[in-house]
Motif scaffolding. Structure first.
Motif, PDB file in Angstrom:
ATOM      1  N   GLY A  32      -2.497  11.513  -3.271  1.00 24.49           N
ATOM      2  CA  GLY A  32      -1.368  12.409  -3.490  1.00 24.49           C
ATOM      3  C   GLY A  32      -0.938  12.444  -4.944  1.00 24.49           C
ATOM      4  O   GLY A  32      -0.715  13.522  -5.515  1.00 24.49           O
ATOM      5  N   GLN A  33      -0.838  11.280  -5.568  1.00 27.42           N
ATOM      6  CA  GLN A  33      -0.389  11.216  -6.955  1.00 27.42           C
ATOM      7  C   GLN A  33      -1.398  11.848  -7.909  1.00 27.42           C
ATOM      8  O   GLN A  33      -1.039  12.609  -8.819  1.00 27.42           O
ATOM      9  CB  GLN A  33      -0.147   9.759  -7.363  1.00 27.42           C
ATOM     10  N   ALA A  83      -1.478  15.604  -7.609  1.00 23.98           N
ATOM     11  CA  ALA A  83      -0.299  16.139  -8.297  1.00 23.98           C
ATOM     12  C   ALA A  83      -0.517  16.138  -9.810  1.00 23.98           C
ATOM     13  O   ALA A  83      -0.126  17.097 -10.506  1.00 23.98           O
ATOM     14  CB  ALA A  83       0.940  15.329  -7.932  1.00 23.98           C
ATOM     15  N   GLN A 119      -0.044  18.147  -1.632  1.00 19.73           N
ATOM     16  CA  GLN A 119       0.187  18.280  -3.064  1.00 19.73           C
ATOM     17  C   GLN A 119      -0.419  19.550  -3.642  1.00 19.73           C
ATOM     18  O   GLN A 119      -0.536  19.686  -4.862  1.00 19.73           O
ATOM     19  CB  GLN A 119      -0.374  17.052  -3.791  1.00 19.73           C
TER      20      GLN A 119
END
Length: 565
Positions: A197-198, A201, A243
């Protein structure tokens, strides 16, 4: 981004199926050209927009697949050819591998390149600069030949964590050359959802700073390709979509190398039914379970009965309290309606069953029973007695239906067993001893006794053949029945060779599958019980296809053996 098939309705998330390429790398899985063609058409009917057909030029089978698909074109899906970047130090327009890709004639090509500096230096044994040129040159060449390009950034997450600046440079090279999709690949399958997810993003934020895209192609989009080595492939795919990823690459049933790929049979309903992210036309989603089982059949792999959403047991209820609640309101123990993805609710009967299970199971067979019926209680007690002896009906529903109809006086009598004998000889051969089995069976049909004998490569095979010979003239449909699976379990290993044996036999007539069970201290007798009931159930289905039949409790009375019409 325009639809691959120029459809007016665009999904929120584009599904990209790689069962025919990445899925086929699963150990023990081998697909013929005909298998691949049939699967491609099944995926097309399901509504999958992108179907990766293989790597033309890497093997003759894939070359032939693409050519044959031109003779049997898909209705709505885009078939995609897969390949790597050009070789180090070579020109893209002279690379034979890329010529084979062009010859496949697909509109879309998926190209994979290295994102991880470790792979560039140690795997490709070239420089970081040359790797960037390989990505850009290959995409530019494909674009010059009229192809649209999806770029798979191999080992993306490991590469980004090791050297984020260089990893982003590889995406920049793909963008500048004209890639329309950037697919971030968790090739080793070890990344966790919070990391996915990070990083997705981060890439989304980086994309906003890029100006390589043109008005013709629109803003480049992100995709996700995950492997299941940490059992996170589906979760990672969903984390990426949350994301902003707009393509998910995966396989039917999660097939793939090592531990497999993201299972589209879980990804699709989670996205569409849980997160409101449309992937397939709603009416096509109802074919998901059928497609899952179709692919497993062609792959010659047993379906995973406990697979989420599409497994046989995904909506199976065993505990009596659960069954009672589900009968009142399915939402009590079902997170979605099973028919939304083409599955069905099943009521499982076992020694843990209550009357609710028995009643619900009877309804599955078209018989309406009630708690106050004497037959219902007798059936429950008989079930528990048999399971105490070692019988198991959870996986042998055909045997349970025969038992239920016997208690109700509805079990048809096609033949009566009068006995059997088995004789085994060990005969010397050139290399080793060879066992030959001879079976003799005696059956009665309409008071006519029939004695038949047959040989087989084992005692169960010989018994099965002898019984079929005895019945064939009376019931020709038996010729269409065949044994499709055979399982043996020792119930009490401490008893050694005196232990009871439970045998499960799965039979098929080419259209249906059913399972029967036998239990005995003699493995041959247990097998014979299951074989006999398998034939009996098949004949019952052939002669009397199940129809809805309401049985008033007053008609059953206190004598469940009285025939009921």
């Amino acid at each position: 981004m325009s639809s691959p098939a120029a459809s007016a309705d665009q999904p929120a998330v584009w599904i990209y199926d790689t069962t025919l390429r990445d899925g086929a790398q699963r150990e023990g899985l081998s697909l013929s050209i005909e298998d691949k063609l049939r699967i491609a058409h099944k995926l097309d009917a399901l509504g999958i927009p992108f179907i990766e057909g293989g790597w033309p030029g890497a093997n003759p089978k894939d070359v032939q697949f693409f050519w044959q698909l031109k003779e049997e074109p898909l209705q709505q899906a885009e078939v995609v050819a897969f390949c790597s970047t050009r070789r180090p130090g070579k020109a893209a327009d002279t690379d034979p591998m890329l010529q084979a890709i062009l010859a496949a004639g697909t509109h879309w090509v998926t190209l994979f390149g290295k994102s991880w500096d470790l792979h560039v230096v140690e795997g490709l044994q070239t420089t970081l600069e040359e790797n960037l040129a390989m990505i850009g040159d290959t995409i530019a060449f494909l674009r010059s030949q009229g192809r649209r390009v999806i770029y798979d950034a191999e080992h993306w997450f490991d590469g980004y964590k090791a050297n984020p600046d260089y990893a982003l440079q590889t995406l920049g090279s793909a963008l500048a050359a004209g890639a329309e999709w950037l697919v971030l690949c968790d090739t080793n399958g070890g990344t966790l959802p919070h990391e996915v997810g990070q990083i997705v993003a981060d890439v989304q934020a980086w994309l906003q700073t890029q100006t390589h895209h043109s008005e013709e192609r629109g803003t480049p989009q992100l995709g996700i390709h995950t492997h299941n080595d940490a059992d996170m492939a589906v979760a990672n795919a969903i984390a990426a979509v949350q994301q902003g990823a707009t393509m998910v690459q995966g396989t039917i049933n999660g097939y793939g190398e090592r531990c497999g790929n993201a299972n589209l049979c879980s990804v699709i309903p989670n996205l569409q039914l849980k997160l409101g992210q449309p992937c397939l036309p709603p009416e096509r989603l109802q074919s998901l379970t059928e497609t899952s089982r179709f692919v497993s059949e062609l792959a010659n792999l047993a379906p995973d009965d406990h697979a989420p959403f599409v497994g046989l047991s995904a909506f199976a209820h065993k505990g009596g309290i659960h069954v009672s609640a589900v009968e009142k309101n399915p939402k009590t123990y079902e997170h979605i309606a099973p028919d939304a993805i083409g599955n069905r609710r099943r009521i499982v009967v076992s020694d843990q069953s209550g009357l609710s299970n028995i009643l619900a199971k009877a309804r599955n067979f078209g018989i309406e029973l009630h708690k106050q019926d004497t037959a219902s209680r007798q059936l429950l007690n008989r079930l528990k007695e048999l399971e105490h002896e070692g019988y198991q009906f959870e996986a042998a529903e055909a045997s349970f239906e025969l038992l239920m109809r016997e208690v109700l006086g509805q079990r048809p009598s096609f033949f009566e067993l009068r006995g059997f004998q088995v004789h085994c000889d060990n005969l010397p051969s050139e290399a080793h001893w060879k066992t030959r089995s001879l079976a003799t069976v005696k059956v009665a049909i309409n008071d006519q006794e029939i004695l038949e004998a047959a040989e087989g490569n084992g005692p169960v095979s010989a018994l099965d053949r002898a019984l079929r010979k005895a019945l064939a003239n009376f019931y020709p449909a038996i010729a269409n029945f065949h044994l499709s699976d055979y399982k043996v379990r020792i119930l009490d290993g401490r008893a050694g060779t005196d232990a009871k044996t439970r045998v499960l036999i799965e039979s098929s007539n080419g259209h249906q599958r059913w399972t029967t069970v036998g239990v005995s201290g003699n493995i041959i007798e247990a097998s014979y019980q299951a074989v006999v009931e398998g034939l009996e159930y098949g004949l019952m289905q052939q002669a009397h296809p199940l129809a809805s039949c309401d049985i008033p409790s007053t008609q059953l009375g206190d004598n469940p053996s009285t025939p009921v019409t």
